[in-house]
Design a protein around this motif. Sequence first.
Motif, PDB file in Angstrom:
ATOM      1  N   GLY A 254       0.784  -1.230   0.000  1.00 21.98           N
ATOM      2  CA  GLY A 254       0.000   0.000   0.000  1.00 21.98           C
ATOM      3  C   GLY A 254       0.812   1.273   0.000  1.00 21.98           C
ATOM      4  N   GLN A 255       1.895   1.325   0.778  1.00 20.69           N
ATOM      5  CA  GLN A 255       2.669   2.561   0.924  1.00 20.69           C
ATOM      6  C   GLN A 255       3.941   2.570   0.077  1.00 20.69           C
ATOM      7  OE1 GLN A 255       1.272   5.120   2.631  1.00 20.69           O
ATOM      8  NE2 GLN A 255      -0.423   3.674   2.787  1.00 20.69           N
ATOM      9  N   VAL A 256       4.689   1.466   0.122  1.00 19.94           N
ATOM     10  CA  VAL A 256       5.913   1.385  -0.682  1.00 19.94           C
ATOM     11  C   VAL A 256       5.553   1.141  -2.151  1.00 19.94           C
ATOM     12  CG1 VAL A 256       8.168   0.257  -0.954  1.00 19.94           C
ATOM     13  CG2 VAL A 256       7.176   0.494   1.327  1.00 19.94           C
ATOM     14  N   ARG A 257       4.392   0.554  -2.355  1.00 20.47           N
ATOM     15  CA  ARG A 257       3.865   0.228  -3.682  1.00 20.47           C
ATOM     16  C   ARG A 257       4.678  -0.849  -4.399  1.00 20.47           C
ATOM     17  NH1 ARG A 257       1.993   6.039  -5.976  1.00 20.47           N
ATOM     18  NH2 ARG A 257       3.333   6.887  -4.427  1.00 20.47           N
ATOM     19  N   LEU A 258       5.105  -1.830  -3.629  1.00 21.24           N
ATOM     20  CA  LEU A 258       5.753  -2.995  -4.227  1.00 21.24           C
ATOM     21  C   LEU A 258       4.697  -3.855  -4.909  1.00 21.24           C
ATOM     22  CD1 LEU A 258       8.161  -3.958  -1.317  1.00 21.24           C
ATOM     23  CD2 LEU A 258       8.808  -2.927  -3.503  1.00 21.24           C
ATOM     24  N   HIS A 259       5.126  -4.622  -5.887  1.00 24.04           N
ATOM     25  CA  HIS A 259       4.238  -5.599  -6.521  1.00 24.04           C
ATOM     26  C   HIS A 259       4.510  -7.003  -5.990  1.00 24.04           C
ATOM     27  CE1 HIS A 259       1.719  -7.624  -9.378  1.00 24.04           C
ATOM     28  NE2 HIS A 259       2.728  -8.422  -9.684  1.00 24.04           N
ATOM     29  N   ARG A 260       5.766  -7.279  -5.626  1.00 26.34           N
ATOM     30  CA  ARG A 260       6.155  -8.638  -5.224  1.00 26.34           C
ATOM     31  C   ARG A 260       7.034  -8.572  -3.986  1.00 26.34           C
ATOM     32  NH1 ARG A 260      10.590 -12.058  -6.464  1.00 26.34           N
ATOM     33  NH2 ARG A 260       9.990 -14.255  -6.550  1.00 26.34           N
ATOM     34  N   VAL A 261       6.725  -9.410  -3.002  1.00 27.60           N
ATOM     35  CA  VAL A 261       7.566  -9.588  -1.821  1.00 27.60           C
ATOM     36  C   VAL A 261       7.887 -11.072  -1.747  1.00 27.60           C
ATOM     37  CG1 VAL A 261       7.714  -9.418   0.692  1.00 27.60           C
ATOM     38  CG2 VAL A 261       6.568  -7.606  -0.617  1.00 27.60           C
ATOM     39  N   TRP A 262       9.160 -11.384  -1.690  1.00 28.62           N
ATOM     40  CA  TRP A 262       9.590 -12.780  -1.699  1.00 28.62           C
ATOM     41  C   TRP A 262      10.406 -13.096  -0.446  1.00 28.62           C
ATOM     42  CZ3 TRP A 262      14.809 -14.044  -1.863  1.00 28.62           C
ATOM     43  CH2 TRP A 262      15.681 -12.996  -2.173  1.00 28.62           C
ATOM     44  N   LEU A 263      10.572 -14.377  -0.201  1.00 28.89           N
ATOM     45  CA  LEU A 263      11.350 -14.828   0.950  1.00 28.89           C
ATOM     46  C   LEU A 263      11.915 -16.205   0.676  1.00 28.89           C
ATOM     47  CD1 LEU A 263       9.498 -17.152   2.504  1.00 28.89           C
ATOM     48  CD2 LEU A 263       8.245 -15.147   3.251  1.00 28.89           C
ATOM     49  N   GLU A 264      12.831 -16.603   1.526  1.00 30.22           N
ATOM     50  CA  GLU A 264      13.362 -17.957   1.522  1.00 30.22           C
ATOM     51  C   GLU A 264      13.084 -18.578   2.877  1.00 30.22           C
ATOM     52  OE1 GLU A 264      17.520 -17.662   0.557  1.00 30.22           O
ATOM     53  OE2 GLU A 264      17.107 -17.389  -1.575  1.00 30.22           O
ATOM     54  N   VAL A 265      12.731 -19.855   2.866  1.00 26.06           N
ATOM     55  CA  VAL A 265      12.485 -20.603   4.099  1.00 26.06           C
ATOM     56  C   VAL A 265      13.072 -21.997   3.917  1.00 26.06           C
ATOM     57  CG1 VAL A 265      10.163 -21.337   3.351  1.00 26.06           C
ATOM     58  CG2 VAL A 265      10.729 -21.297   5.797  1.00 26.06           C
ATOM     59  N   PHE A 266      13.667 -22.517   4.957  1.00 23.43           N
ATOM     60  CA  PHE A 266      14.247 -23.853   4.864  1.00 23.43           C
ATOM     61  C   PHE A 266      13.136 -24.895   4.820  1.00 23.43           C
ATOM     62  CE2 PHE A 266      17.555 -21.379   7.198  1.00 23.43           C
ATOM     63  CZ  PHE A 266      18.359 -21.184   6.077  1.00 23.43           C
ATOM     64  N   ALA A 267      13.323 -25.924   4.007  1.00 26.87           N
ATOM     65  CA  ALA A 267      12.281 -26.929   3.775  1.00 26.87           C
ATOM     66  C   ALA A 267      11.861 -27.633   5.066  1.00 26.87           C
ATOM     67  CB  ALA A 267      12.756 -27.938   2.734  1.00 26.87           C
ATOM     68  N   PHE A 268      12.727 -27.712   6.061  1.00 26.79           N
ATOM     69  CA  PHE A 268      12.365 -28.385   7.312  1.00 26.79           C
ATOM     70  C   PHE A 268      11.464 -27.529   8.208  1.00 26.79           C
ATOM     71  CE2 PHE A 268      16.596 -26.494   8.189  1.00 26.79           C
ATOM     72  CZ  PHE A 268      16.263 -25.644   9.236  1.00 26.79           C
TER      73      PHE A 268
END
Length: 186
Positions: A126-140
Amino acid sequence: MIERQALAMKPTLTGERLRLVPLTASHADAMYASTTDPETRRLTGTHRTFTPAQITAWCESRAEQTDRLDLAVEDLASGAFLGELALTEVDPDNESAALRISLVPRARGRGAGPEAIRLLLDYAFGQVRLHRVWLEVFAFNDRARRAYERCGFRLEGRLRHAFHWAGERHDTLVMAALNEPPAGHG
């Protein structure tokens, strides 16, 4: 086009049970304690050790960062430090950023993560106006993966054996949330 000023201004975001506030030196002691917790280190993939002075200096420098957003997660009722989260690796051209979150042990499994993530996503979209936010998470880390899914993140890929911990190799999952109406709406 993203709104860069929204990254520089370091907001306070308030939810039902918690508040996200600019990360400052006042959070350094609690954050340092978090970095010494073995499970926190495993869940965040932190191989490096830090001194209290390094954590204090890092916390003090967050307000100066205009290309990222670092916030502390606090309990709304008590003000207790529950962890920290950040928007990093901001890519203005592609309207994308990475999300990172780390909660103290007592805050895990109690809904603090999803609430903090939703508050940050609302601000990011809403404020930064990003379209995509991504992350990494360990499979466990099934608990975190499920929490991310509840917040709108979807699996995009798998980095095989990308994380090495205590003699074992683990896959890293890449997930992202998009600023668009859910499928079937609009």
